[in-house]
Design an enzyme around this catalytic site. Structure first.
Site, PDB file in Angstrom:
ATOM      1  N   CYS A 224     -19.937 -43.195 -15.042  1.00 36.64           N
ATOM      2  CA  CYS A 224     -18.452 -42.620 -15.205  1.00 36.64           C
ATOM      3  C   CYS A 224     -17.814 -43.375 -16.261  1.00 36.64           C
ATOM      4  O   CYS A 224     -17.138 -42.564 -16.763  1.00 36.64           O
ATOM      5  CB  CYS A 224     -17.641 -42.912 -13.795  1.00 36.64           C
ATOM      6  SG  CYS A 224     -18.312 -41.605 -12.400  1.00 36.64           S
TER       7      CYS A 224
HETATM    8  C1  UDX Z   1     -16.561 -46.099 -11.123  1.00 34.56           C
HETATM    9  C2  UDX Z   1     -15.389 -46.188 -10.396  1.00 34.56           C
HETATM   10  O1  UDX Z   1     -15.111 -47.191  -9.766  1.00 34.56           O
HETATM   11  C3  UDX Z   1     -15.210 -44.908  -9.461  1.00 34.56           C
HETATM   12  O2  UDX Z   1     -13.908 -44.953  -8.723  1.00 34.56           O
HETATM   13  C4  UDX Z   1     -15.692 -43.534 -10.111  1.00 34.56           C
HETATM   14  O3  UDX Z   1     -15.664 -42.636  -8.763  1.00 34.56           O
HETATM   15  C5  UDX Z   1     -16.918 -44.102 -10.709  1.00 34.56           C
HETATM   16  O4  UDX Z   1     -16.823 -44.864 -11.591  1.00 34.56           O
HETATM   17  P1  UDX Z   1     -18.948 -47.187 -10.641  1.00 34.56           P
HETATM   18  O5  UDX Z   1     -19.378 -46.718 -11.993  1.00 34.56           O
HETATM   19  O6  UDX Z   1     -19.891 -46.995  -9.380  1.00 34.56           O
HETATM   20  O7  UDX Z   1     -17.664 -46.617 -10.186  1.00 34.56           O
HETATM   21  O8  UDX Z   1     -19.106 -48.636 -10.710  1.00 34.56           O
HETATM   22  P2  UDX Z   1     -17.839 -49.733 -10.755  1.00 34.56           P
HETATM   23  O9  UDX Z   1     -18.188 -50.551  -9.668  1.00 34.56           O
HETATM   24  O10 UDX Z   1     -16.457 -49.245 -10.831  1.00 34.56           O
HETATM   25  O11 UDX Z   1     -18.155 -50.598 -12.233  1.00 34.56           O
HETATM   26  C6  UDX Z   1     -18.250 -49.929 -13.380  1.00 34.56           C
HETATM   27  C7  UDX Z   1     -18.543 -50.923 -14.227  1.00 34.56           C
HETATM   28  O12 UDX Z   1     -17.630 -51.765 -14.812  1.00 34.56           O
HETATM   29  C8  UDX Z   1     -19.969 -51.814 -14.172  1.00 34.56           C
HETATM   30  O13 UDX Z   1     -20.492 -51.975 -15.255  1.00 34.56           O
HETATM   31  C9  UDX Z   1     -19.576 -53.042 -13.770  1.00 34.56           C
HETATM   32  O14 UDX Z   1     -20.261 -54.258 -13.858  1.00 34.56           O
HETATM   33  C10 UDX Z   1     -18.226 -53.150 -14.669  1.00 34.56           C
HETATM   34  N1  UDX Z   1     -17.039 -54.255 -14.093  1.00 34.56           N
HETATM   35  C11 UDX Z   1     -16.516 -53.945 -12.919  1.00 34.56           C
HETATM   36  C12 UDX Z   1     -17.006 -55.253 -14.892  1.00 34.56           C
HETATM   37  O15 UDX Z   1     -17.405 -55.597 -15.937  1.00 34.56           O
HETATM   38  N2  UDX Z   1     -15.812 -56.154 -14.422  1.00 34.56           N
HETATM   39  C13 UDX Z   1     -15.062 -55.839 -13.364  1.00 34.56           C
HETATM   40  O16 UDX Z   1     -14.409 -56.525 -12.901  1.00 34.56           O
HETATM   41  C14 UDX Z   1     -15.585 -54.601 -12.454  1.00 34.56           C
END
Ligand code: UDX
Length: 440
Positions: free
Chosen positions: A272
Site C-alpha cells: 500500500c
Molecule cells: C498499511 C496501512 O496501515 C493500512 O491502513 C492500509 O490499509 C494498507 O497499508 P500495511 O501495508 O499492512 O498497512 O502495513 P503497516 O503495518 O501499516 O506498515 C507499513 C510499513 O511501514 C511496514 O513496512 C512497516 O515496517 C513500516 N513501519 C510501520 C515503520 O517503518 N515504522 C512504524 O512505526 C510503523
C-alpha cells in the site's frame, strides 16, 4: 444482506469472511479456480491471522454455509450488492493502473444487464479521486445498458486493513467511511455495515465517492509521511549521538502526535504505502499540484536502505580493512514487516540490491518468506535459520522486525566478523558484537 465480492485477494477474502461473520450471505467471485476451491474447501487462500477460522466456520459442504466462492459472475444476480476488491497496481510512472478494475466493472455491468431489480456496486479497491464516478460508473452504465442512480447505485468504501491484523482491523474499525453519490446506494451500504457499526461502536462517516477515495490516500499518505518524518528526525538524532527511540517515546506522549508509527528504521514497504504515495503524487501532479511533503516522504524512504548498507560498509572498512566487495553478508528478514509472508516492496529488496552492487554475496533468512523471494531478488542464498545465515558471515543487516531475532545471542559468535547493523531495533546490544542501530 446478500453480498457478492469480486476479487479474492488479501482484501476481498478478508472482507468476505468478515461479512459472513457479521451474518451476511456472501459469495466471493475470483478468476483463479484454485482460490475458489480453497475457499469452498473451508480454507484460507492467503496467510492472515484468524482468517482460516472464519472461512472454516462459514463455509459448509455443498455451499450451504454463509460463505461460498465461484468463478462465475452470474452469482451477482442472486445478491443485493457487489464489492469490487480488485487490484489497482501502478504503471511505470507511478500512476494508478485501473485496467483490472475496468475489466471487472465491464463484466459486472454485463451481468447487471440481466438483473431486473436494484443493485448497489461498491468500489473497495484504492482508486484516485474521481475514478469511481468518472471511470467505473460509466463502464457499468455502458455494459448494463442502464443509468446509474435509477437501476443501480454506486458507492466507494475504502479499507484501512493492515496485513497480518486484517481480520481484527475489519471487526474493530476506528472508522467506517461510506461514500456514495446517490441515497439508495448509501442506504444499502449503511445496512451492510450496520451490524459491524453496532458491535464495534465505530464512527461512521458518510460522504461522496470522491471524498471517500481521497480519505484513503490521505490516511496512507499521512502515515507514510509520519514514518518518513521520524526517520528524518532519527537520522538527525544519529548524527548527534542521540537515541531516536527515546526521543520518539517522549514526543509520542503528545496527544497531537501519538505514539503509533514512530518506529524509525529502514522505512516502509508493502503493497500500500509505496504504491499509494506514488499514485496520489502522480494524480496531484497531473492536476497541476506538486506535493512537496509527500515527495520528500518517498525520498527519505528511498534513502534509508542505502544508509543501512552505508553503516555496514563503514564498519567493515574500520575492522581489519574489510570491504563490502567480496564480503559474505547475512540479511535477516525479507518480509516487508513481521507477521506477513508478503515481500512486495520490502526494504530487503533495495538493501540486497545495494549489497550486491557493492560486490557482496548475500545469504538471507526469513521465518516465513521462502518460496516467493526469488521473484523479488536474484542471486541470494537462502538459509533455513538465522544461525545458518550468520555462520561465517562478515556482517549482518536486520531488515524485518521478527521477534525471533531478539533472541539471537551466541549465534553471532559464529560470524567471521560480528558486525550487526539493525534497521528495526530488534537486536539487543551485547558484548562480542559490533552493534549499530540505523537511527540510535
Ligand atoms: C498499511 C496501512 O496501515 C493500512 O491502513 C492500509 O490499509 C494498507 O497499508 P500495511 O501495508 O499492512 O498497512 O502495513 P503497516 O503495518 O501499516 O506498515 C507499513 C510499513 O511501514 C511496514 O513496512 C512497516 O515496517 C513500516 N513501519 C510501520 C515503520 O517503518 N515504522 C512504524 O512505526 C510503523
Amino acid at each position: 444482506m446478500r453480498i457478492s465480492i469480486v476479487g479474492s485477494g488479501y482484501v476481498g477474502t478478508t472482507v468476505a469472511a468478515c461479512f459472513a461473520e457479521l451474518g451476511h450471505d456472501v459469495i466471493n467471485i475470483d478468476i483463479d479456480e484454485t482460490v475458489v476451491e480453497t475457499i469452498n474447501d473451508g480454507e484460507a487462500p492467503i496467510h492472515e491471522e484468524g482468517l482460516s477460522e472464519l472461512i472454516a466456520a462459514h463455509t459448509a459442504p455443498n455451499g450451504t454455509g454463509r460463505l461460498r466462492a465461484t468463478t462465475d459472475y452470474a452469482a451477482v444476480l442472486d445478491t443485493d450488492m457487489t464489492f469490487l476488491c480488485l487490484p489497482t497496481p501502478q504503471n511505470d510512472d507511478g500512476s494508478i493502473d485501473l485496467s483490472v478494475m475496468e475489466a471487472g466493472a465491464s463484466q459486472l455491468g454485463e451481468t447487471l444487464a440481466d438483473k431486473p431489480d436494484w443493485h448497489t456496486v461498491v468500489v473497495k479497491s484504492t482508486v484516485v479521486p474521481g475514478s469511481t464516478a468518472d471511470a467505473i460508473t460509466p463502464i457499468l452504465e455502458r455494459e448494463s445498458g442502464k443509468p446509474a442512480g435509477e437501476a443501480f447505485g454506486v458507492g466507494m468504501n475504502p479499507e484501512f486493513l493492515r496485513e497480518g491484523t486484517a481480520v481484527h482491523d475489519f471487526l474493530n474499525p476506528d472508522k467506517v467511511v461510506l461514500g456514495a453519490d446517490d441515497d439508495r446506494a448509501l442506504a444499502d451500504m449503511r445496512a451492510v455495515f450496520d451490524p459491524l457499526v453496532e458491535a464495534a461502536d465505530a464512527p461512521v462517516v458518510e460522504t461522496d465517492t470522491r471524498t471517500a477515495e481521497m480519505i484513503k490516500y490521505a490516511n496512507n499518505g499521512f502515515l507514510a509521511a509520519k514514518i518518513s518524518l521520524i526517520n528524518d528526525i532519527g537520522n538527525i538524532c544519529k548524527e548527534f549521538g542521540v537515541d531516536a527511540y527515546e526521543v520518539a517515546d517522549v514526543i509520542g506522549l503528545d496527544d497531537r502526535i501519538s505514539e503509533q508509527f514512530l518506529q524509525s528504521g529502514v522505512g516502509w514497504g508493502g503493497s500500500c504505502f509505496p504504491k499509494d504515495t506514488r499514485a496520489i503524487i502522480s494524480a496531484a501532479e497531473g492536476a497541476g499540484y506538486e506535493p512537496a511533503v509527500l515527495n520528500a516522504a518517498v525520498e527519505v524512504n528511498d534513502r534509508q536502505p542505502e544508509r543501512l548498507v552505508g553503516l555496514l560498509a563503514d564498519h567493515l572498512a574500520d575492522q581489519r580493512d574489510h570491504r563490502v566487495d567480496g564480503a559474505k553478508i547475512a540479511v535477516l528478514g525479507l518480509a516487508f514487516k513481521s507477521g506477513t509472508d508478503d515481500m512486495r516492496n520490502s526494504r530487503a529488496i533495495p538493501v540486497i540490491e545495494d549489497l550486491q552492487a557493492r560486490g557482496a554475496t548475500v545469504t538471507a533468512y526469513d521465518p516465513v518468506v521462502v518460496d516467493n523471494a526469488p521473484n523479488y531478488v536474484d542471486d541470494v542464498t537462502y538459509a533455513d535459520s538465522a544461525a545458518a545465515a550468520l555462520d561465517g558471515a562478515d556482517g549482518a543487516v536486520v531488515v524485518t522486525d521478527w521477534d525471533e531475532f531478539a533472541a539471537l545471542d551466541e549465534e553471532f559468535d559464529a560470524m567471521e566478523t560480528a558486525i550487526v547493523v539493525d534497521g528495526r531495533r530488534i537486536i539487543e546490544r551485547r558484548d562480542g558484537i559490533t552493534y549499530e542501530g540505523l537511527t540510535w
